[in-house]
Design an enzyme around this catalytic site. Structure first.
Site, PDB file in Angstrom:
ATOM      1  CG  HIS A 235     -26.402 -12.285 -12.146  1.00 51.85           C
ATOM      2  ND1 HIS A 235     -26.739 -12.472 -10.774  1.00 51.85           N
ATOM      3  CD2 HIS A 235     -27.337 -11.289 -12.723  1.00 51.85           C
ATOM      4  CE1 HIS A 235     -27.739 -11.935 -10.527  1.00 51.85           C
ATOM      5  NE2 HIS A 235     -28.009 -11.001 -11.447  1.00 51.85           N
ATOM      6  CD  GLU A 265     -31.386  -6.531 -14.936  1.00 47.80           C
ATOM      7  OE1 GLU A 265     -32.042  -7.449 -15.179  1.00 47.80           O
ATOM      8  OE2 GLU A 265     -30.729  -6.138 -14.092  1.00 47.80           O
ATOM      9  CD  GLU A 361     -34.516  -8.330 -11.728  1.00 53.14           C
ATOM     10  OE1 GLU A 361     -34.016  -8.897 -12.313  1.00 53.14           O
ATOM     11  OE2 GLU A 361     -34.635  -7.702 -10.572  1.00 53.14           O
TER      12      GLU A 361
END
Length: 405
Positions: A235, A265, A361
């Site tokens: 982030h 992503e 992820e």
């Protein structure tokens, strides 16, 4: 219509015509029926829901707090959003149900508006993970509850199970995230700043959302695009760093459609990828694919996590993992919402069910100065089905597509 300029503590300012919401009225009625079942089971007379995600989920209205409190009050017969006068009639136009506007003339007008629905001395449901100590004290003073019941965990469990309408919206969000990904890929060039690449992806998604959802609210769509050392955190903010040949890149697109979050992503490289980086990248991709194969009804979050952990441990890479392997989707953003019960971590035994929507992820972060340094991350969105899962992310992963020359 009541005149907003009169000095009332609160009022119903029903200004203009209702706006189309992101879902049909029947969808909200079903959600409210689920909440009322929770209330009935716990003996709750009224719920005072204060988080952005709960107000949006049950009423369709996504508020902008800016330091002011908002709420949705639900009783067995009523459901009313409570909004600040600064928003005028917009909350009513975008609420499934009634709306009361409180004014700034008195510090406790917010609680007066809520009390007009709940009364005093009742059993009140609230969100324990959202109310501050100060707001809790104010609730006690204003409503004098006979008892307080934390409904946040039950509401979260309800939100985790997606309806067909929600899955359709999330599917569209995943498609639009891919649109942003392709725009970012096209913008990647040596010497280009991170911010310029990020804006290309964001603008492409905003335009596609406006085209595909002409009645939606347009806000909060964003991109995190990181390069080099900036890829070490998932982030990390966008900077003005210029891309260099051989840089590792992290592409993160986040289209927001009426409060609903989706994401894409990917790991990329500029020009070429060295051998050490390629080895780490390919290992993370293999873990990603393994993780996807483990996402099926009946498996628990902890079991899936253990499977991916074992894969990394065999390759002496587990120490480079920095967070869980996936999470639920829905009414979420970078500053509100969290369905923590459906996260792929060791400490969650939640069983995956048909109708859950979850990401896979895995991310590895190799420290600066070590061979293959940087953050590697792939992210797909999976809908849990009767026979496994459906991957609704389309943008390709891996070196064949994402070494940008």
């Amino acid at each position: 219509m009541t005149n907003l300029s009169t000095r009332q503590d609160f009022l119903r300012f029903h200004n203009g015509e209702r706006a189309p919401l992101q879902f049909a009225p029947a969808e909200y009625d079903d959600r409210l029926a689920g909440l009322r079942a929770i209330m009935d089971k716990a003996g709750i007379d009224a719920c005072v829901l204060t988080s952005m995600h709960s107000v949006s989920y049950y009423a369709g209205f996504l508020y902008c707090a800016f330091g002011r409190p908002y709420a949705l009050v639900v009783t067995p017969t009523e459901h009313v959003t409570i909004s600040a006068g600064i928003d005028a009639g917009q909350p009513w136009r975008r609420t499934h149900g009634d709306n009361i506007t409180y004014t700034d003339w008195g510090r406790d007008n917010y609680w007066k508006a809520i009390r007009s629905i709940t009364g005093e001395g009742r059993v009140i449901g609230l969100e324990g993970d959202h109310l501050t100590l100060t707001r809790t004290d104010e609730l006690e003073a204003a409503l004098k509850p006979a008892k307080k019941v934390d409904v946040a965990p039950a509401c979260m469990t309800q939100r985790m199970m997606k309806s067909e309408a929600e899955i359709a919206l999330i599917r569209e969000g995943a498609r639009i995230a891919d649109v942003g990904g392709y725009a970012i890929k096209d913008a990647i060039k040596v010497g280009t700043r991170e911010i310029d690449v990020a804006m290309a992806g964001r603008d492409a998604m905003e335009l596609e959302i406006a085209k595909s959802f002409p009645d939606a609210e347009y806000r909060d769509t964003w991109v995190w695009f990181q390069s080099g050392i900036n890829t070490d955190g998932a982030h990390n903010p966008v900077t003005s760093r210029k891309l260099e040949h051989g840089d590792i890149l992290s592409l993160n697109t986040f289209p927001m459609i009426s409060g609903y979050y989706t994401a894409l992503e990917r790991t990329l490289f500029v020009g070429e990828v060295d051998d050490a980086s390629l080895k780490i990248w390919e290992a993370n991709i293999a873990a990603h694919e393994l993780g996807i194969s483990l996402l099926k009804a009946g498996s628990t979050c902890a079991q899936v996590t253990a499977g991916v952990n074992a894969f990394f441990e065999e390759r002496d890479l587990l120490q480079y993992r920095s967070f869980g392997y996936g999470h639920s989707f829905g009414v979420l953003s970078h500053y509100y919402g969290r369905e923590a019960g459906l996260e792929l971590r060791e400490d969650f035994d939640t069983e995956l069910q048909v109708g859950h929507v979850i990401s896979m992820e895995p991310m590895l972060t190799i420290p600066h100065g070590a061979p293959g340094a940087g953050g590697y991350r792939e992210h797909d969105i999976l809908v849990i089905t009767e026979d496994g899962n459906e991957n609704i992310t389309g943008y390709p992963y891996g070196p064949a597509f994402n070494v940008i020359r």
